[in-house]
Design an enzyme around this catalytic site. Sequence first.
Site, PDB file in Angstrom:
ATOM      1  CD  GLU A 267       4.870  -8.070   3.920  1.00 17.39           C
ATOM      2  OE1 GLU A 267       3.985  -7.656   4.688  1.00 17.39           O
ATOM      3  OE2 GLU A 267       5.358  -7.374   2.990  1.00 17.39           O
ATOM      4  CE  LYS A 342       3.522  -4.552   6.731  1.00 17.39           C
ATOM      5  NZ  LYS A 342       3.079  -5.067   5.408  1.00 17.39           N
ATOM      6  CB  CYS A 376       6.638  -4.683   3.705  1.00 16.99           C
ATOM      7  SG  CYS A 376       6.191  -4.177   2.014  1.00 16.99           S
TER       8      CYS A 376
END
Length: 509
Positions: A267, A342, A376
């Site tokens: 990321e 995301k 994440c």
Amino acid sequence: MSSPINKIELRNLNLEDYLELKTSMVDAYSDEGIDDLYWNKTEIKRLLKVFPQGQLVILVDDVVVGAALSIIVDEKRITMNHTYNQITANGMFTTHSEKGTVLYGIDVFIHPNYRGLRLGRRLYDARKEMCENLNLRAIVFAGRMPNYSQYSKELTPRQYIEKVKNKEIHDPVISFQLNNDFHIEKLMRNYLEGDRYSKEYAVLLEWNNILYDPESSIINTRKSVIRLGLIQWQMRPLNNLEEFFDQAEFFIDAVSGYESDFATFPELFIAPLMADYNHLSESEAIREITKFTPAIHNKFQEFAISYNINIITGSMPLLEDGVLYNVGFLCKRDGTSEMYRKIHITPNERLYWGMQGGSVIQTFDTDCGKIGIIICYDVEFPELSRLLGEQGMEILFVPYLTDTQNGYTRVRNCAQARAIENECYVAITGCVGNLPKVNNMDIQFGQAAVFTPSDFAFPTNGVKAEATPNTEMTLIVDVDLNLLKELHEHGSVRIKKDRRNDLYSLKAK
């Protein structure tokens, strides 16, 4: 059985075995209420001519005590109601077809003196192996109901079957098949003439070959063992975009040299490009580097083609209609690419950068199976991975960026839980090292790893491999998708199958 056993052998039937085969078959069926049932020698000769590898016998001290006989049939034959004589063409076996997709079991028996030794299970395991080796869709046969005559006055055949399924009644044939991973398709009437114990009823049973490939071409056959290349990226000052490309290409070259199917970056690994804008606020600096995103996407697509590898580009900022997103690209080696976003934005990303979350939940089809990619913080929300799992995801990739070990521990432990919950592989990789002169990105902690479900086919601790913490390196790991299929059907626990969807469900809005 009174005398000790010296040798057990399982092999294909030979015509020379006929007399022993006949003796065992007569004894087996007379013990179950059917008299004078056996294949004559001419029928066995025909069977061996049309399908020799499908006929199995088991010997105890060189004497045939059991057999499993089968033919291959077209699937249409089993969808119709049929009798034993019809499916075997009255012993002519003209129903056998090399182009069929179903292994039909026409007979299986164990001499009564040798029952209780699990010899029947050996025959069934050998049949399953044959089905897999021949790339057939399923094993199907009609199972007798030898205990039904004891309950026929009080129970209909369907009621009897339900009680057997619920283990309220034991039936020596059906109970054995259900315990051997067969499932009931339908009830059949007048199947075997003269079967007074079953009242001539039978249950059509099926075992599905999870390895069946309907498109078994030699070229472009989907692999079962997939090689993952995870890049644990060292944050370092970069003078320009070309230096960034050089460093990225070095790692892509390295993992593709080991014939990896995927190269996965972390990321926001492009954060060093913000150094030139460190005089600006954090939100302004990250918006400045969004101008590099299209060029990075295009370059990584070139890398995917030239190095023949699928690349997961970690993530980078994207400005779209004035809204800042955290996105990445799946650059496939066939020249196509897809974007992922995301979904869950951390308080830090929202506070310092003003990021917003995406709204698309999807899996991606690749030449190595169906994959999911989340970024994440997303992995800490089990509902998201569950939805991807229900879409057929086999490998979940999680590029992450964590500054402290606390944050990394959250990502790691949640990723490991997702592997168990969704019976899939989970691969995580992040950035390591320090990055001076870039606000809000100064320290990193990371350790790439690949996690597995927790069962006998996988590592005991559920960790397939892991990198050295806080060290720039690659982690190259093989994962076997066939093990996941085996787990879904035959695992110690079967989480995907045993969910109580009658009590709760999950769906995307």
